[in-house]
Motif scaffolding. Structure first.
Motif, short mmCIF file in Angstrom:
data_model
loop_
_atom_site.label_atom_id
_atom_site.label_comp_id
_atom_site.label_asym_id
_atom_site.label_seq_id
_atom_site.Cartn_x
_atom_site.Cartn_y
_atom_site.Cartn_z
N GLY A 3 -5.12 9.10 15.02
CA GLY A 3 -6.33 9.21 14.23
C GLY A 3 -6.63 10.64 13.83
O GLY A 3 -6.98 10.92 12.68
N GLU A 4 -6.48 11.56 14.76
CA GLU A 4 -6.78 12.96 14.47
C GLU A 4 -5.71 13.64 13.63
O GLU A 4 -6.01 14.45 12.77
CB GLU A 4 -6.99 13.72 15.78
N SER A 5 -4.44 13.28 13.86
CA SER A 5 -3.36 13.99 13.16
C SER A 5 -3.07 13.42 11.77
O SER A 5 -2.64 14.16 10.88
CB SER A 5 -2.07 13.96 14.00
N LEU A 6 -3.31 12.11 11.55
CA LEU A 6 -2.92 11.50 10.29
C LEU A 6 -4.07 10.89 9.51
O LEU A 6 -4.04 10.86 8.28
CB LEU A 6 -1.87 10.40 10.53
N VAL A 7 -5.08 10.38 10.19
CA VAL A 7 -6.09 9.56 9.51
C VAL A 7 -7.31 10.37 9.11
O VAL A 7 -7.70 10.41 7.95
CB VAL A 7 -6.49 8.36 10.39
N GLY A 8 -7.96 11.01 10.08
CA GLY A 8 -9.22 11.69 9.81
C GLY A 8 -10.40 10.72 9.87
O GLY A 8 -10.26 9.57 10.27
N PRO A 9 -11.58 11.16 9.45
CA PRO A 9 -12.77 10.31 9.54
C PRO A 9 -12.66 9.08 8.64
O PRO A 9 -12.16 9.17 7.52
CB PRO A 9 -13.90 11.24 9.05
N VAL A 10 -13.10 7.93 9.15
CA VAL A 10 -13.11 6.70 8.36
C VAL A 10 -14.45 5.99 8.55
O VAL A 10 -15.14 6.18 9.56
CB VAL A 10 -11.96 5.74 8.75
N GLY A 29 -14.14 6.18 -1.54
CA GLY A 29 -14.08 7.62 -1.72
C GLY A 29 -12.72 8.17 -1.39
O GLY A 29 -12.26 9.15 -1.99
N SER A 30 -12.04 7.56 -0.42
CA SER A 30 -10.67 7.94 -0.05
C SER A 30 -10.03 6.75 0.65
O SER A 30 -10.73 5.92 1.25
CB SER A 30 -10.65 9.18 0.86
N VAL A 31 -8.70 6.68 0.58
CA VAL A 31 -7.95 5.61 1.24
C VAL A 31 -6.77 6.23 1.96
O VAL A 31 -5.99 6.99 1.36
CB VAL A 31 -7.45 4.55 0.24
N VAL A 32 -6.65 5.93 3.25
CA VAL A 32 -5.48 6.32 4.04
C VAL A 32 -4.80 5.04 4.49
O VAL A 32 -5.47 4.11 4.97
CB VAL A 32 -5.86 7.17 5.27
N ALA A 33 -3.49 4.96 4.31
CA ALA A 33 -2.73 3.78 4.74
C ALA A 33 -1.75 4.18 5.83
O ALA A 33 -1.04 5.19 5.69
CB ALA A 33 -1.99 3.15 3.56
N LEU A 67 -6.04 9.54 -4.65
CA LEU A 67 -6.99 8.75 -3.87
C LEU A 67 -6.37 8.21 -2.59
O LEU A 67 -7.03 8.12 -1.56
CB LEU A 67 -7.51 7.58 -4.71
N LEU A 68 -5.08 7.90 -2.63
CA LEU A 68 -4.40 7.26 -1.50
C LEU A 68 -3.42 8.22 -0.83
O LEU A 68 -2.60 8.85 -1.50
CB LEU A 68 -3.63 6.03 -2.00
N ARG A 69 -3.54 8.34 0.49
CA ARG A 69 -2.52 9.01 1.32
C ARG A 69 -1.90 7.96 2.22
O ARG A 69 -2.62 7.11 2.77
CB ARG A 69 -3.12 10.11 2.21
N ALA A 70 -0.59 8.01 2.39
CA ALA A 70 0.08 6.99 3.20
C ALA A 70 1.07 7.65 4.16
O ALA A 70 1.73 8.63 3.81
CB ALA A 70 0.80 5.99 2.30
N HIS A 71 1.16 7.07 5.34
CA HIS A 71 2.05 7.59 6.38
C HIS A 71 2.84 6.43 7.00
O HIS A 71 2.28 5.37 7.26
CB HIS A 71 1.26 8.29 7.49
N GLU A 72 4.11 6.66 7.25
CA GLU A 72 4.92 5.73 8.03
C GLU A 72 4.88 6.15 9.49
O GLU A 72 4.92 7.34 9.81
CB GLU A 72 6.37 5.76 7.55
N HIS A 123 6.33 10.25 12.81
CA HIS A 123 5.69 9.91 11.55
C HIS A 123 6.31 10.71 10.41
O HIS A 123 6.97 11.73 10.63
CB HIS A 123 4.19 10.20 11.63
N ARG A 124 6.05 10.23 9.20
CA ARG A 124 6.41 10.98 8.00
C ARG A 124 5.56 10.46 6.84
O ARG A 124 5.07 9.32 6.89
CB ARG A 124 7.90 10.83 7.67
N PRO A 125 5.36 11.26 5.80
CA PRO A 125 4.57 10.78 4.66
C PRO A 125 5.33 9.71 3.90
O PRO A 125 6.56 9.75 3.80
CB PRO A 125 4.36 12.04 3.81
N LEU A 126 4.61 8.75 3.37
CA LEU A 126 5.20 7.74 2.50
C LEU A 126 4.97 8.23 1.07
O LEU A 126 3.83 8.30 0.61
CB LEU A 126 4.53 6.39 2.73
N VAL A 127 6.04 8.60 0.39
CA VAL A 127 5.93 9.23 -0.92
C VAL A 127 6.56 8.35 -1.99
O VAL A 127 7.40 7.50 -1.69
CB VAL A 127 6.58 10.63 -0.90
N PRO A 128 6.18 8.54 -3.26
CA PRO A 128 6.61 7.62 -4.32
C PRO A 128 8.11 7.45 -4.47
O PRO A 128 8.61 6.33 -4.56
CB PRO A 128 5.99 8.24 -5.59
N GLY A 129 8.84 8.54 -4.49
CA GLY A 129 10.27 8.43 -4.75
C GLY A 129 11.12 8.24 -3.52
O GLY A 129 12.34 8.34 -3.57
#
Length: 339
Positions: A48-55, A126-130, A151-156, A168-174
């Protein structure tokens, strides 16, 4: 909104504390694993602290009988005192998004296509984390990350019932060009630090969040995951494969060797080759079947019936003859080229 209480079980001394999880899988016997509340809380805080933040609101597509769903669909909302929508129990219902709120979406592969269809509703946030776990993300995940940039940040998250989150790693478009995973701070590796660069090693981890198996009184000192990795730094690695034929289809473990055994036993007149798929449209990770049965009448329906206890294959491909290597084995490269 639906909530499902965690299952608490164990020896008499632990009966009121331990939370039970069963390993998923239709291709092998389920095993029970037990976690203590402080392990659950530690993982929620760590990720929660390293990837998500406040929800303000959690949308959970992961069933809470599995560790991923329990952590972020039950424990995180309870600890953060925020509302949760259990979308896993009613995935086609409209999402109850309040304008401006900070949303966490807990994803398994099938969730991404649903999110893509519901994006006009999620755009109110306001923001979306997946957070994504359980299997490789499907193409719909990368498509949505591309469309919703800003608007969207995503992490595997790489992990399992036995280990909890490992890296973990970021989930990126390409796609992640380097494919590097970064370990969570409390995870240690048991490996040959002097191994040559580029040499694959099995990923063996230790740390305070390993679960206790039902046949032991305490968690193991370390756990071999079955993944093969190349270490790219002290806390980073790249996945290069698996040491066995295991994959996950929408979070359900499938041993490809057992799929092959079942087809051979039920359809001895046909020749079938089972290959893994890394980009199945809905499940992300999956498997396909090539089959040949000259004049003997086997059809797609027979194959699906033989595998009714397994997750469905992503593709079933009929060929008049299966291509072979010089040694007479099925030629996997030629099979894939025939698609």
């Amino acid at each position: 909104m639906t909530t499902t209480p965690g299952r608490r079980e164990g020896s008499r001394a632990r009966a009121s504390e331990e939370i039970r999880f069963d390993t998923s899988g239709s291709t092998g016997a389920a095993r029970r694993w037990f976690r203590l509340p402080h392990q659950m809380e530690r993982e929620v805080r760590l990720i929660g602290e390293s990837l998500v933040g406040p929800v303000d609101h959690v949308v959970n597509y992961a069933p809470p009988q599995h560790l991923f769903g329990a952590l972020f669909g039950q424990w995180l909302p309870r600890m953060a005192q925020v509302r949760v929508h259990q979308a896993w129990s009613s995935p086609y219902e409209p999402l109850p998004i309040t304008p401006g709120e900070r949303v966490l979406v807990v994803c398994i592969p099938m969730a991404w296509d649903l999110l893509r269809r519901s994006w006009s509703t999620l755009e109110r946030a306001g923001s979306v984390v997946a957070l994504h776990s359980s299997a490789a993300p499907p193409p719909a995940a990368r498509d949505l990350v591309r469309r919703a940039a800003g608007l969207l940040r995503a992490h595997e998250i790489l992990g399992s019932t036995e280990t909890g989150g490992i890296a973990h790693r970021p989930l990126v478009p390409g796609g992640n060009a380097e494919g590097r995973w970064r370990a969570f701070p409390d995870v240690s590796f048991v490996h040959d630090a002097e191994a040559p660069v580029g040499r694959a090693q099995e990923l063996v981890v230790s740390g305070p969040r390993l679960a206790r198996p039902e046949n032991r009184t305490r968690p193991p000192a370390y756990w071999a995951t079955g993944d093969l990795v190349e270490f790219t730094g002290p806390r980073a690695f790249r996945l290069v494969g698996r040491s066995n034929s295991l994959l996950k289809v929408n979070g359900i473990k499938v041993h490809l060797a057992r799929v092959s055994e079942r087809l051979s036993a039920r359809l001895p007149q046909a020749e079938c080759v089972v290959l893994p798929v890394s980009d199945a449209p809905l499940t992300g990770e999956g498997y396909m079947i090539f089959w040949s049965d000259p004049g003997r009448g086997t059809g797609v329906t027979d194959i699906r019936e033989a595998l009714r206890e397994f997750p469905s294959p992503a593709r079933i491909v009929h060929l008049a003859d299966l291509p072979r290597t010089a040694t007479g084995k099925p030629d996997r490269k030629a099979l894939l080229a025939a698609l």
